[in-house]
Design an enzyme around this catalytic site. Structure first.
Site, PDB file in Angstrom:
ATOM      1  N   ARG A 225     -10.165 -11.752   2.243  1.00 52.62           N
ATOM      2  CA  ARG A 225     -11.003 -12.833   1.713  1.00 52.62           C
ATOM      3  C   ARG A 225     -10.266 -14.175   1.756  1.00 52.62           C
ATOM      4  NH1 ARG A 225     -11.433  -9.478  -3.802  1.00 52.62           N
ATOM      5  NH2 ARG A 225     -11.159  -7.865  -2.222  1.00 52.62           N
TER       6      ARG A 225
ATOM      7  N   LYS B  71       0.843  -1.204   0.000  1.00 51.15           N
ATOM      8  CA  LYS B  71       0.000   0.000   0.000  1.00 51.15           C
ATOM      9  C   LYS B  71       0.877   1.252   0.000  1.00 51.15           C
ATOM     10  CE  LYS B  71      -3.860  -1.927   2.701  1.00 51.15           C
ATOM     11  NZ  LYS B  71      -4.925  -1.739   1.703  1.00 51.15           N
TER      12      LYS B  71
HETATM   13  N1  BES Z   1      -8.004  -3.903   4.577  1.00 52.02           N
HETATM   14  C1  BES Z   1      -8.225  -3.476   3.256  1.00 52.02           C
HETATM   15  C2  BES Z   1      -9.543  -2.735   3.060  1.00 52.02           C
HETATM   16  C3  BES Z   1      -9.697  -1.436   3.799  1.00 52.02           C
HETATM   17  C4  BES Z   1      -9.474  -0.237   3.166  1.00 52.02           C
HETATM   18  C5  BES Z   1     -10.139  -1.420   5.097  1.00 52.02           C
HETATM   19  C6  BES Z   1      -9.657   0.953   3.840  1.00 52.02           C
HETATM   20  C7  BES Z   1     -10.331  -0.231   5.773  1.00 52.02           C
HETATM   21  C8  BES Z   1     -10.094   0.959   5.138  1.00 52.02           C
HETATM   22  C9  BES Z   1      -8.210  -4.686   2.318  1.00 52.02           C
HETATM   23  O1  BES Z   1      -7.392  -5.726   2.696  1.00 52.02           O
HETATM   24  C10 BES Z   1      -7.692  -4.209   1.007  1.00 52.02           C
HETATM   25  O2  BES Z   1      -6.562  -3.841   0.955  1.00 52.02           O
HETATM   26  N2  BES Z   1      -8.550  -4.204   0.007  1.00 52.02           N
HETATM   27  C11 BES Z   1      -8.193  -3.743  -1.270  1.00 52.02           C
HETATM   28  C12 BES Z   1      -8.718  -4.746  -2.263  1.00 52.02           C
HETATM   29  C13 BES Z   1      -8.171  -4.581  -3.646  1.00 52.02           C
HETATM   30  C14 BES Z   1      -6.702  -4.935  -3.677  1.00 52.02           C
HETATM   31  C15 BES Z   1      -8.955  -5.478  -4.563  1.00 52.02           C
HETATM   32  C16 BES Z   1      -8.840  -2.385  -1.467  1.00 52.02           C
HETATM   33  O3  BES Z   1      -9.917  -2.146  -0.948  1.00 52.02           O
HETATM   34  O4  BES Z   1      -8.219  -1.546  -2.116  1.00 52.02           O
HETATM   35 MN    MN Z   2      -5.415  -5.512   2.022  1.00 56.02          MN
END
Ligand code: BES
Ligand code: MN
Ligand code: ZN
Length: 497
Positions: free
Chosen positions: A347, A273
């Site tokens: 997931r 990230k």
């Molecule tokens: N933990 C994150 C989602 C999240 C984002 C939670 C902001 C709380 C606040 C999750 O693991 C994630 O990174 N999701 C990605 C999915 C994508 C790679 C398909 C996302 O939401 O960008």
């Molecule tokens: Mn994630």
């Protein structure tokens, strides 16, 4: 925070260290206690009403310092909205708003004289104050005393003290659950890693819960390649916590089950990230946090139900041993997954935790909770969590509980035609479906791990597990504990007895 109930003459409870809070309804209708305080103070409330814009709307307050003729150091008139709509949620709002206004006033005692509250209503006021008073200050060693909250005791007027205390015991159990969740979610990831999380949940055994902790070796034996792949880049060992509450008369009665995503920190892994805001990802265990708090609440109030809580606890880190994009893992269900993006890890954790839950416990239904997608924040904003379900009855029960407890929830679709978006040419499926409908394809991924005929609901709480600023007097900024109240209510109303 000490919560006590008092009846009869409040004079003895009021002193130079006390705030007296009374209610006014919309259009400046004073409650009996407010009228009495106005009379005692020679019309201080009426004079203050004409000196400002206070109307008695919800959460409006009118603060009168050093009112003559009253023993209290401060008189607070709390707006309660329309009298005809003064329900339990309105009582919560009024009690919590009163607390927020005076918490750092320098005074030690808050007396809520909300005239004629039933025991149940008084208990709910106490519950709201407990939630409102929450703060995570464990690591603040240099806060000046004058910046800290001063109110340490709240007295609530009620005619039947014993009945109020009985009702409050149940409410306090739920508050304990919400606060347990908030503490877990607030902890930074250097302190709360999977084994530490598991240890804190294990400590709940004193409430009568049974808690088993599975480590990586045991999960390998079970074939949990999907969950283990997420944690393989971390120095911290992945854990699966299995929590059981056997409160039903028949200990073998089919249980209800809750599964939580417990990513103690989500860097994204090799699909890392951006730095900006990454610190928020300490709350990526909010689903597991909510399931823990729920189990704590059910046990504390001795709910007449058999309930299972499963937590998938991992840390998602980049490392020489981390999972790579393109890796193919085999889940406990036997289905294979191509990991296109290591940041879509929640997931992967849920896939194995949910399969294990069905396999071992054959529950009535499964509700999973997860801070799963940023896309749910785009879709619903910061107040609503997303509900995805294959079952209308379970959905309706969840939505009714959400309304009753003021934890907003909105049902989202699970269109079968989107399912092909997660097909992979290399494996049974891939772990992302593209940007469009990101929360939906995430839910459809989880659905592939639900056995035919099992009622299931997925709550995407990425939007609601954490609040950057306080928007409700019962929810201070930071960890909200979202989900505990809602699920506790659903269990109480639909699955007990
Ligand atoms: N933990 C994150 C989602 C999240 C984002 C939670 C902001 C709380 C606040 C999750 O693991 C994630 O990174 N999701 C990605 C999915 C994508 C790679 C398909 C996302 O939401 O960008
Ligand atoms: Mn994630
Ligand atoms: Zn995550």
């Amino acid at each position: 925070m000490q919560i006590d109930f008092v009846s009869g003459d409040l004079e003895a409870s009021l002193g130079a260290d006390a705030v007296l809070a009374v209610l006014a309804f919309e259009e400046k209708v004073l409650s009996p206690a407010a009228q009495a305080a106005d009379a005692a103070s020679g019309g201080a409330i009426q004079r203050a009403l004409s000196a400002g814009r206070f109307k008695g709307s919800k959460s409006q307050t009118l603060d009168i310092l050093a009112p003559g003729g009253l023993k209290a150091a401060r008189l607070l008139v709390v707006g309660a909205g329309k009298q005809a709509e003064f329900d339990l949620l309105a009582i919560e709002q009024a009690a919590a708003a009163a607390f927020q206004v005076v918490k750092a006033s320098g005074l030690a005692t808050l007396v809520l004289d909300f005239s004629g509250l039933s025991p149940e209503q008084a208990a709910r006021a106490g519950f709201a104050v407990r939630l409102a008073a929450y703060r995570f200050d464990r690591y603040r060693t240099k806060e000046k005393p004058e910046a800290k909250p001063s109110i340490g005791r709240v007295l609530i007027a009620v005619s039947d003290v014993a009945a109020a205390m009985t009702a409050y015991a149940t409410e306090a159990a739920v508050a304990d659950g919400v606060i347990f969740t908030r503490d877990l979610v607030s902890e930074p990831a250097n302190i709360l890693y999977p084994a530490e999380f598991a240890k804190r949940v294990k400590a709940l055994e004193t409430l009568g819960l049974e808690v088993e902790i599975l480590g990586e070796a045991e999960m390998e034996k079970l074939g949990m390649g999907s969950l283990l792949g997420v944690g393989q880049g971390s120095r911290r060992e992945s854990q699966l916590a299995v929590i059981q509450w056997k409160g039903a008369a028949d200990k073998d009665a089919q249980p209800v089950a809750f599964v939580g995503k417990g990513v103690c920190f989500d860097t994204g892994g090799i699909s890392i990230k951006p730095a900006d805001g990454m610190e928020d990802m300490k709350f990526d265990m909010g689903g597991a946090g909510a399931v823990s708090g729920l189990m704590c609440a059910l046990a504390s109030r001795k709910a007449k139900v058999n309930a299972i809580g499963i937590l998938g606890l991992v840390e998602n880190m980049p490392d020489g041993n981390a999972q790579r994009p393109g890796d193919i893992v085999t889940s406990m269900s036997g289905q294979t997954i191509e990991v296109i993006n290591t940041d879509a890890e929640g997931r992967l954790v849920l896939a194995d935790a949910i399969w294990y839950c069905q396999d071992r416990f054959k529950p009535k239904f499964i509700v999973d909770l997860a801070t799963l997608t940023g896309a749910i924040i785009i879709a619903l904003g910061n107040d609503y969590a997303g509900l995805f379900s294959n079952d209308d009855t379970l959905s309706d029960n969840l939505l009714a509980a959400s309304k009753a407890e003021n934890e907003p929830l909105w049902r989202m679709p699970l269109p079968p035609q989107y399912d092909k978006l997660i097909d992979s040419p290399a494996a049974d499926m891939k772990n992302i479906g593209g940007r469009a409908g990101g929360s939906i394809t995430a839910a459809l991924f989880i659905k592939r791990f639900i056995k035919d005929g099992l009622p299931w609901a997925h709550l995407d709480i990425a939007s609601t597990a954490w609040k950057k600023s306080a928007s409700d007097p019962t929810i201070p900024e930071g960890a909200t504990g979202y989900g505990v109240r809602l699920l506790n209510r659903m269990v109480a109303d639909k699955y007990e007895g």
